[in-house]
Design an enzyme around this catalytic site. Structure first.
Site, PDB file in Angstrom:
ATOM      1  CD  GLU A 143      -0.743   0.496   3.608  1.00 50.58           C
ATOM      2  OE1 GLU A 143      -1.015   1.711   3.669  1.00 50.58           O
ATOM      3  OE2 GLU A 143      -0.842  -0.198   4.758  1.00 50.58           O
ATOM      4  CE  LYS A 203      -3.501   1.810  11.869  1.00 48.38           C
ATOM      5  NZ  LYS A 203      -3.503   1.171  10.624  1.00 48.38           N
TER       6      LYS A 203
HETATM    7  N1  PSU Z   1      -0.039   0.309   8.699  1.00 46.24           N
HETATM    8  C1  PSU Z   1       1.101   0.966   9.344  1.00 46.24           C
HETATM    9  N2  PSU Z   1       0.912   2.158   9.069  1.00 46.24           N
HETATM   10  C2  PSU Z   1      -0.189   2.700   8.458  1.00 46.24           C
HETATM   11  C3  PSU Z   1      -1.131   1.914   7.927  1.00 46.24           C
HETATM   12  C4  PSU Z   1      -1.062   0.625   8.443  1.00 46.24           C
HETATM   13  O1  PSU Z   1       2.150   0.358   9.883  1.00 46.24           O
HETATM   14  O2  PSU Z   1      -0.119   4.224   8.438  1.00 46.24           O
HETATM   15  C5  PSU Z   1      -2.472   2.370   7.445  1.00 46.24           C
HETATM   16  C6  PSU Z   1      -3.187   1.452   6.412  1.00 46.24           C
HETATM   17  O3  PSU Z   1      -2.927   2.295   5.101  1.00 46.24           O
HETATM   18  C7  PSU Z   1      -4.425   1.303   6.918  1.00 46.24           C
HETATM   19  C8  PSU Z   1      -4.709   2.718   7.350  1.00 46.24           C
HETATM   20  O4  PSU Z   1      -5.571   0.750   5.824  1.00 46.24           O
HETATM   21  O5  PSU Z   1      -3.299   2.857   8.358  1.00 46.24           O
HETATM   22  C9  PSU Z   1      -6.066   2.729   8.445  1.00 46.24           C
HETATM   23  O6  PSU Z   1      -6.487   4.065   8.225  1.00 46.24           O
HETATM   24  P1  PSU Z   1      -7.915   4.035   8.939  1.00 46.24           P
HETATM   25  O7  PSU Z   1      -7.929   3.781  10.248  1.00 46.24           O
HETATM   26  O8  PSU Z   1      -8.553   5.412   8.753  1.00 46.24           O
HETATM   27  O9  PSU Z   1      -9.089   3.313   8.170  1.00 46.24           O
END
Ligand code: PSU
Ligand code: MN
Length: 290
Positions: A19, A151
């Site tokens: 990504e 996360k």
């Molecule tokens: N993993 C990481 N750093 C990131 C992400 C994932 O180590 O920044 C990103 C991915 O692109 C994931 C996003 O889809 O964080 C999630 O964002 P949100 O909670 O706004 O959907």
């Protein structure tokens, strides 16, 4: 509308999607590109073919060149599944999230992906009712995502419950509980443990033969950080006080942690992303029948 790189097209079964949101918004300015390039190197070293995905000049590019990747800086738009068409039509630089990347992978037939940590249910649900589109997209995309779980700035147990509702297998790579991003232990139970890349590939193939779609494979970081939770709570409070919401929450919290931990979370994040990319490359090489 989708441009597939020369190296990617003939090698689809071995391709690992990567990504661009973490490149543009997951690290301090200028540092994300190196993280993305290192992921590509890790996929290759393991026998896979990397395809970093993003929106550029009115096209969705599957297999960005290094020069193209340099354009994914903090000014890039964060592009989830709902944002892909708009980013193309408006010729934006669009950094795809896990969900956005999976939506593209689905269209072109890529079966493997690596990231740092999956998005999920934000803490405090339903106020605000913030649930990452990563989850719904994973539920409808036949692909296996390797990550260090969900996360940990999110509500991980709630996310695990929702993944069950969505029919997404949550596999632990040599572990019985879902890794907590920086931390390895203390997460909710996985739906099954797999021991090794070969078993992970076999489970994914069986799931797809049975009409299933996405799978999550949680790989615990090799050098976990077990003391970040107080800092996460502080970061979430700061986000709340500063009225940060929607797509900005995750980048805000990550950069808060990177800064306030003196770079410890940043190094941990870089390392776990590389480890996940390597494992995804290994699984892709096996899963294609090698
Ligand atoms: N993993 C990481 N750093 C990131 C992400 C994932 O180590 O920044 C990103 C991915 O692109 C994931 C996003 O889809 O964080 C999630 O964002 P949100 O909670 O706004 O959907
Ligand atoms: Mn969100």
């Amino acid at each position: 509308m989708i441009r597939i790189g020369d190296e990617v097209a003939p090698a689809l079964p071995d391709v690992v999607a990567l990504e661009t949101t973490l490149v543009a918004h997951g690290f301090p300015p200028g540092e994300g590109v190196e993280v993305g390039l290192e992921s590509e190197r890790q996929v290759r070293a393991a026998g896979g073919v990397p395809a970093t995905i993003g929106v550029l000049d009115g096209e969705i590019v599957v297999g960005l060149t290094e020069d193209e990747l340099q354009r994914f800086d903090a000014a890039a738009r964060k592009v989830g599944p709902r944002d892909l068409a708009v980013a193309v039509a408006q010729r934006a630089v669009g950094a795809t999230t896990v969900g956005g990347t999976l939506a593209v992978a689905k269209q072109v037939g890529i079966r493997w992906m690596a990231t740092g940590g999956l998005g999920g249910v934000h803490r405090g649900f339903p106020d605000p009712p913030d649930v990452s589109a990563d989850l719904s997209q994973l539920a409808r995309t036949p692909a296996l995502v390797v990550s260090s779980g969900v996360k940990s700035l999110l509500d991980v147990p709630a996310t695990a419950e929702l993944l069950e509702s969505l029919g997404v297998p949550v596999l632990g790579y040599g572990v019985d509980t879902l890794p907590l991003f920086y931390a390895a232990a203390g997460g909710p139970p996985v739906s099954a443990r797999v021991d090794g890349a070969r078993e992970a590939a076999a489970v994914a193939q069986a799931h797809w033969e049975l009409g299933g779609a996405g799978l999550l494979l949680g790989r615990p970081p090799d050098e976990p950080l077990d003391d970040v939770e107080p800092l996460i709570e502080q970061a979430l409070r700061a986000a709340h006080d500063q009225r940060v919401h929607g797509q900005s929450v995750t980048p805000f919290v990550l950069s808060y942690l990177h800064r306030e931990s003196g770079g410890r979370t940043q190094r941990a994040n870089e390392d776990l992303i590389a480890q996940n990319a390597r494992l995804a490359g290994e699984i892709a090489a096996i899963g294609s029948g090698g």
